[in-house]
Motif scaffolding. Sequence first.
Motif, PDB file in Angstrom:
ATOM      1  N   SER B  35      -5.263  30.652 -22.519  1.00 49.24           N
ATOM      2  CA  SER B  35      -5.045  29.705 -23.595  1.00 49.24           C
ATOM      3  C   SER B  35      -3.746  28.915 -23.389  1.00 49.24           C
ATOM      4  N   GLU B  36      -2.716  29.550 -22.854  1.00 50.67           N
ATOM      5  CA  GLU B  36      -1.450  28.865 -22.620  1.00 50.67           C
ATOM      6  C   GLU B  36      -1.503  27.962 -21.396  1.00 50.67           C
ATOM      7  N   ARG B  37      -2.138  28.433 -20.319  1.00 53.00           N
ATOM      8  CA  ARG B  37      -1.874  27.815 -19.024  1.00 53.00           C
ATOM      9  C   ARG B  37      -2.896  26.798 -18.560  1.00 53.00           C
ATOM     10  N   ALA B  39      -4.315  24.033 -20.001  1.00 57.52           N
ATOM     11  CA  ALA B  39      -4.067  22.606 -20.261  1.00 57.52           C
ATOM     12  C   ALA B  39      -2.943  22.047 -19.372  1.00 57.52           C
ATOM     13  N   PRO B  40      -1.810  22.763 -19.218  1.00 55.26           N
ATOM     14  CA  PRO B  40      -0.788  22.258 -18.282  1.00 55.26           C
ATOM     15  C   PRO B  40      -1.330  22.151 -16.849  1.00 55.26           C
ATOM     16  N   ALA B  43      -3.317  18.926 -16.664  1.00 60.17           N
ATOM     17  CA  ALA B  43      -2.401  17.792 -16.625  1.00 60.17           C
ATOM     18  C   ALA B  43      -1.771  17.708 -15.235  1.00 60.17           C
ATOM     19  N   ALA B  53      -6.608  10.726 -17.107  1.00 61.92           N
ATOM     20  CA  ALA B  53      -7.787  11.336 -17.734  1.00 61.92           C
ATOM     21  C   ALA B  53      -8.938  10.335 -17.801  1.00 61.92           C
ATOM     22  N   VAL B  73     -12.117  29.769 -23.512  1.00 64.24           N
ATOM     23  CA  VAL B  73     -11.023  28.799 -23.388  1.00 64.24           C
ATOM     24  C   VAL B  73     -11.416  27.697 -22.402  1.00 64.24           C
ATOM     25  N   VAL B  76     -14.558  25.547 -23.870  1.00 59.26           N
ATOM     26  CA  VAL B  76     -14.277  24.610 -24.964  1.00 59.26           C
ATOM     27  C   VAL B  76     -13.333  23.511 -24.480  1.00 59.26           C
ATOM     28  N   THR B  77     -12.485  23.842 -23.516  1.00 55.94           N
ATOM     29  CA  THR B  77     -11.612  22.814 -22.952  1.00 55.94           C
ATOM     30  C   THR B  77     -12.453  21.745 -22.247  1.00 55.94           C
ATOM     31  N   THR B  79     -15.758  21.058 -22.600  1.00 64.07           N
ATOM     32  CA  THR B  79     -16.683  20.304 -23.463  1.00 64.07           C
ATOM     33  C   THR B  79     -15.911  19.320 -24.350  1.00 64.07           C
ATOM     34  N   THR B  80     -14.723  19.725 -24.806  1.00 67.74           N
ATOM     35  CA  THR B  80     -13.955  18.834 -25.685  1.00 67.74           C
ATOM     36  C   THR B  80     -13.343  17.683 -24.891  1.00 67.74           C
ATOM     37  N   PHE B  81     -12.890  17.978 -23.672  1.00 70.33           N
ATOM     38  CA  PHE B  81     -12.368  16.913 -22.807  1.00 70.33           C
ATOM     39  C   PHE B  81     -13.464  15.870 -22.584  1.00 70.33           C
ATOM     40  N   ALA B  84     -14.036  13.759 -25.627  1.00 70.94           N
ATOM     41  CA  ALA B  84     -12.957  12.794 -25.853  1.00 70.94           C
ATOM     42  C   ALA B  84     -13.071  11.594 -24.920  1.00 70.94           C
ATOM     43  N   ARG B  85     -13.576  11.817 -23.695  1.00 73.31           N
ATOM     44  CA  ARG B  85     -13.706  10.718 -22.733  1.00 73.31           C
ATOM     45  C   ARG B  85     -15.092  10.081 -22.780  1.00 73.31           C
TER      46      ARG B  85
END
Lengths: 349, 218
Positions: B35-37, B39-40, B43, B53, B73, B76-77, B79-81, B84-85
Amino acid sequence: MSADEPLVLGIETSCDETGVGIVRGETLLVDAIASSVDEHARFGGVVPEVASRAHLEAMVPTIERACGQAGVRLQDLDAVAVTSGPGLAGALMVGVAAAKALAVALGRPLYGVNHLAAHVAVDVVEHGPLPEPTMALLVSGGHSSLLLVPDVTSDVQSLGSTIDDAAGEAFDKVARVLGLPFPGGPHIDRAAREGGQVAIDFPRGLTNNRDMERHRFDFSFSGLKTAVARWVEAREASGEPVPVADVAASFQEAVVDVLTRKAVLACMENGVHALQVGGGVAANSRLRAMAQERCARAGIALRVPRPGLCTDNGAMVAALGAQMVARGREPSDLCLPADSSMPVTLVRA
Amino acid sequence: MLLLAIDTSTSAITAALCGGPGPVSRTVLDARGHSERLAPLLAGCLAESGHTAGDVTHVAVGTGPGPFTGLRVGMVTGTTFALARGIPVVGVCSLDALARTAAAAAGDGELLVATDARRKEVYWARYGVRAGRAHRLTDPAVARPADLPAEVRALPTAGRGPVLFPDLFPRPLPVLDVDAAALGALALEGLELGLAMPVEPLYLRRPDALTSAERASR
């Protein structure tokens, strides 16, 4: 972006509701909810893994529904906010990961906010800017807290909280004892209308003199729940019928009496003239009535958001995020953790 | 075409950008830090490749099987990404990605993928290998290693199964965790062939809880 009218999407997944709200400044545009409560009812309580699975399934459809109803495109957002704690760890992680994905995909700032502070902040969309300071009584299945709130975007102080069961938890457990369905709150509220509030003298936890020194603004509902269970057992053992309405009304009266008594006392002792009640238990009709009566007598302005904004929802997260943007608060880092025991004094992680 | 691949079904948190002149992939090993690592890491992948993106045209996510919390994690990252795009997202069985990496180094024949399912169990599937390419022979499943047939356990084995149960999986392959670049390559092939690639988590176990009716019947 307009600094005082930021467009913010908020995501809430700390328990069993997948909430996505969108706020522009202090105006609520949409509050979309997907609840897994029916799935949990079969288990007689919230099952964390069931909740987490439901969040994953509901996340994209709920965001889509929120945007569709609000007529907002995701790329128009100024910021993304999410409940980063406290709550069920696995459930929180779904929302936090989704919010981060939006932030990275859209290149927008991310605000990981405290669930309890969001329950306080939501009232701006209903009743306008929060009086500063505000006293907040938050009562739900997971929390029972008294908060002194000088500034909901940066300064929330805990005066007290439950030392055992949350108030809503006590409602669920007593409902089970009385053979009423889960979640117990609305069923007890309904049954209590036919019963006597003083029919049975159930204990008021942490209200005797010694407790009022050590636990002045704390709550305890575990002893009350046990007292109800014993009373019902004794009744059943003697072969007499259990007067469900009387038990429900007397139990509810004991809970509501302690909650409102301590909340009003906290206002008076801290020179606060506004009390906000939030959380799922704020939907309880007796709590609303007694809070109204006692606040009026003490000259305190009572604010209670409508029931849909008292239970967990995404609008409250968006509302707090929007207030943070408007006040120029720093966003969170992308390595923001989901923090199941996030202290309420940490408003933004 | 620029495909973002994500997998969080094993101890590796891994992301890759595929479809360009050479995949850019990043992986960190942290079984509790999904969950922490993640997304960074995403990026970072975008920055390293010089893309934004908005350049991404497709997303692929590993659908497990894997420990649930971490698995969700990544899913959902992804599918949501994609939402959003406004781009498509596809799912790839994470064990297939491990098999793809392992097959490149294995000879023709068969191999086994066995990953950590916690609770002294493994997620596993059996693969045929020809000319360095793997194709799955069995559906992904979860089992206690000792309950697998001896001839299955005797296959060259990728994943952390052999690390956790060295006595039961005697032929370990040096491929322990999913590499998102391999997952992305599988997704690109699937897209090319027009395969259905549903984004459904492979839990393979039901939640640990008894319904009120089940409790009453005990």
